[in-house]
Design a protein around this motif. Structure first.
Motif, short mmCIF file in Angstrom:
data_model
loop_
_atom_site.label_atom_id
_atom_site.label_comp_id
_atom_site.label_asym_id
_atom_site.label_seq_id
_atom_site.Cartn_x
_atom_site.Cartn_y
_atom_site.Cartn_z
N GLN A 1 0.81 -1.22 0.00
CA GLN A 1 0.00 0.00 0.00
C GLN A 1 0.84 1.27 0.00
O GLN A 1 0.44 2.27 -0.57
CB GLN A 1 -0.95 0.00 1.19
N LEU B 1 1.56 2.02 -3.49
CA LEU B 1 0.40 2.66 -4.12
C LEU B 1 0.30 4.13 -3.68
O LEU B 1 0.06 5.03 -4.50
CB LEU B 1 -0.90 1.95 -3.72
N ARG C 1 -1.97 6.04 -6.19
CA ARG C 1 -2.83 5.04 -6.84
C ARG C 1 -3.89 4.50 -5.88
O ARG C 1 -3.67 4.45 -4.67
CB ARG C 1 -1.99 3.85 -7.33
N PRO D 1 -6.60 1.12 -5.02
CA PRO D 1 -6.49 -0.35 -5.15
C PRO D 1 -7.39 -0.90 -6.26
O PRO D 1 -8.16 -1.83 -6.08
CB PRO D 1 -6.93 -0.85 -3.77
N VAL E 1 1.68 -2.27 -9.29
CA VAL E 1 1.34 -0.87 -9.01
C VAL E 1 1.26 -0.07 -10.32
O VAL E 1 0.42 0.81 -10.47
CB VAL E 1 2.37 -0.24 -8.03
N ALA F 1 -2.15 -0.03 -11.54
CA ALA F 1 -3.21 0.57 -10.69
C ALA F 1 -3.61 1.93 -11.24
O ALA F 1 -2.77 2.68 -11.75
CB ALA F 1 -2.70 0.70 -9.26
N THR G 1 -4.89 5.84 -10.93
CA THR G 1 -4.74 6.90 -9.93
C THR G 1 -6.08 7.00 -9.19
O THR G 1 -7.12 6.56 -9.70
CB THR G 1 -4.43 8.26 -10.55
#
Ligand code: FDA
Length: 522
Positions: A141, A144, A149, A151, A496, A499, A501
């Motif tokens: 996380q 991210l 980003r 999830p 990532v 992923a 935004t």
């Protein structure tokens, strides 16, 4: 009777009142129409459907009304416990997703991340520390978060969206918008409503609340009174005079200057906490703007100086407001037929987003232990002890943020490093100094710490905060080769890359209402 909600779930048959019992708990008055009041009223309606629940609020006395960051437990509380439809909340309240907190904290450039998956979903850092600086950087996380980003991932082949459901996430909520939605939901679900200011709380000979009197002279009688009147603490603090336990020796702040800042569509998937000259600033992204607030100590800076410093950080800031507060809790939350939930019972600054979480804990305590009749034994003592313990834990956890912030260039921070009371943490800090992360320590020591130390977010929370601040310790040896850890991080980086935004993900959710239900799960 209005919309049902999850009425039949979780009902303890022992809590049903018996017919004809004069001491039965049937009529509940919830005093206050902020988040605490509305969530309490909705929970009582959902879980104890025989209760007649009335919310009394003085519309003329405003609610807190700022952007608020929550913790992951809020998501199941709203959608599974209260049965709020995720798409309905999304449309009415427009929450944004939060994956953790970014601390731009102290003298350390770049600060550190406190992602919700610290410990549980790391890409390997916990098994393979390279250096102290690496330690907080590489949970999935936090990767991210660093790249703004959400999830939500786009598949390489067909461009379809997939969600990573097991990642814990929370909401950022615009408090004013959230309370507006809860007000409308409460009406639909059969919560009674009275718009009136309570002027008088009349006690009986037994010291319990007998009735209330409104400013219009109307008498209001209930069997149970839930005090959700915010900082005024109308019943618990004023009428029942429950002694106040101040946290001021550990937490020196007592005021916040709040404002709104345009984010120009760049929505961050995290809450940010930034060190300021005499405190810190929260930055909470809502769909439309960032909500910011400079929490500071009035002993060290004036409102004008704090406003000017906030403007230097955010030149586009507007709509300034000042909020005064004190940190601490009342000795007991539940006395006789009064239970206080929300700021009426306790408050600490929102540095770890604990306010709404503690409100939900208060609600679960009340709903879970409310007897059907006042003649039955009532677990008040255990509820009071558990809530007080949890609040004391947040006091000590926040104190760690101040005492070990490495910034030393202002009077405020010098005072924090010198004088912040961390006496509740002595045993924990001694173990930490002997070797960290604590999660690598022997299970016996960990077990003792878990049962005795005031950690609030567990030992992982302590590791994340103290290692992030560079607090001295002996780093425990790696249990995995650095190469293996690097390979896992590289694999996570690939994911990532796919992923969306946070802003793109919100636009995708606007298009497809099914995504919300998928994210929240069954
Ligand atoms: P709130 O003040 O919102 O409501 C009180 C209610 O009582 C009002 O409806 C008022 O009309 C009513 N009332 C008062 N006197 C009355 C009377 N005499 N008669 C009738 N009605 C009366 N938490 C978190 O989890 N994350 C966060 O980011 C933040 N951020 C944050 C920032 C700031 C500046 C503050 C002060 C607080 C937070 N919090 C927070 C904590 C936050 O206050 C809390 O989580 C909720 O908003 C709950 O507020 P209450 O419902 O307790 O009081």
């Amino acid at each position: 009777d209005g919309e049902g909600g999850p009425r039949d779930a979780g009902i303890d048959p022992a809590s049903r009142p018996r017919q004809g019992d004069p001491r039965a708990v049937r009529r509940v008055g919830v005093i206050g129409g902020g988040t605490a009041g509305y969530l309490t009223a909705l929970a009582l309606r959902a879980k104890r459907p025989w209760l007649e629940v009335t919310l009394v609020e003085a519309k003329g006395i405003p609610i807190i009304g700022v952007g608020e960051a929550t913790t992951p437990s809020m998501v199941p509380f709203l959608h599974h416990y209260l049965g709020i439809d995720p798409q309905e909340l999304y449309e009415a309240v427009a929450p944004t997703w939060k994956l953790g907190i970014r601390f731009d904290w102290g003298g350390k450039p770049g600060g550190f991340m406190a992602p919700f998956d610290w410990g549980s979903n790391s890409v390997g850092v916990l098994g393979s520390l390279a250096t102290q600086d690496d330690i907080n950087a590489f949970t999935f996380q936090s990767l991210l978060m660093e790249r703004d980003r959400a999830p939500v991932f786009r598949s390489g082949d067909d461009g379809r969206l997939s969600l990573m459901k097991h990642l814990p996430f929370a909401y950022h909520l615009d408090n004013a918008r959230f309370v507006r939605y809860l007000t409308e939901l409460a009406e639909r679900r059969g919560v009674g409503h009275i718009d009136a200011k309570i002027d008088e709380v009349v006690l009986g000979a037994d010291g319990w609340v007998d009735h209330l009197v409104t400013d219009g002279g109307e008498r209001l009688d209930f069997d149970l009174y839930v005090d959700c009147s915010g900082f005024r603490s109308l019943l618990l603090g004023k009428a029942l005079d429950s002694p106040y336990v101040s946290f001021a020796d550990s937490l020196f702040t007592d005021r916040a200057v709040t404002a709104i800042v345009p984010h120009h569509g760049r929505i961050k998937p995290y809450t940010r906490a930034t060190t300021m000259d005499a405190g810190w600033c929260w930055t909470i992204p809502t769909r439309d703007d960032d909500h910011v607030g400079y929490v500071h100590s009035s002993g060290f800076i004036s409102v004008e100086e704090a406003t000017a410093e906030l403007q230097r950080l955010y030149p586009e800031a507007h709509t300034f407001r000042t909020v005064h507060f004190r940190s601490g809790r009342h000795e007991e939350a539940w006395i006789g037929n009064v239970m206080a939930i929300g700021n009426s019972y306790a408050f600490v600054e929102p540095l770890e987003s604990s306010g709404l979480m503690m409100i939900t804990l208060g609600i679960l305590s009340l709903v879970g232990s409310l007897p059907g009749s006042w003649d039955e034994p009532c677990p008040r003592k255990v509820v009071n002890a558990a809530l007080a313990k949890k609040w004391d834990e947040i006091r000590w956890f926040l104190a760690m943020h101040y005492r070990f912030n490495t910034r030393k260039d202002t009077d405020f921070w010098r005072a924090c490093r010198a004088d912040t009371d961390v006496s509740g943490l002595e045993a924990l800090l001694e173990v930490f100094a002997g070797g960290a992360p604590l999660r690598f320590r022997d299970p016996v020591v960990r077990g003792f710490l878990e049962s005795t130390a005031p950690t609030f977010y567990g030992l992982d929370g302590v590791d994340c905060l103290l290692l992030g601040q560079g607090h001295p310790t002996r780093l425990l040896p790696m249990t995995e080769p650095v190469d293996a850890w690097r390979a896992r991080k590289a694999a996570a980086d690939v994911l990532v890359d796919r992923a969306l935004t946070a802003a793109e993900a919100l636009a995708a959710f606007d298009q497809d209402p099914r995504l919300n239900a998928q994210l929240v799960g069954d």
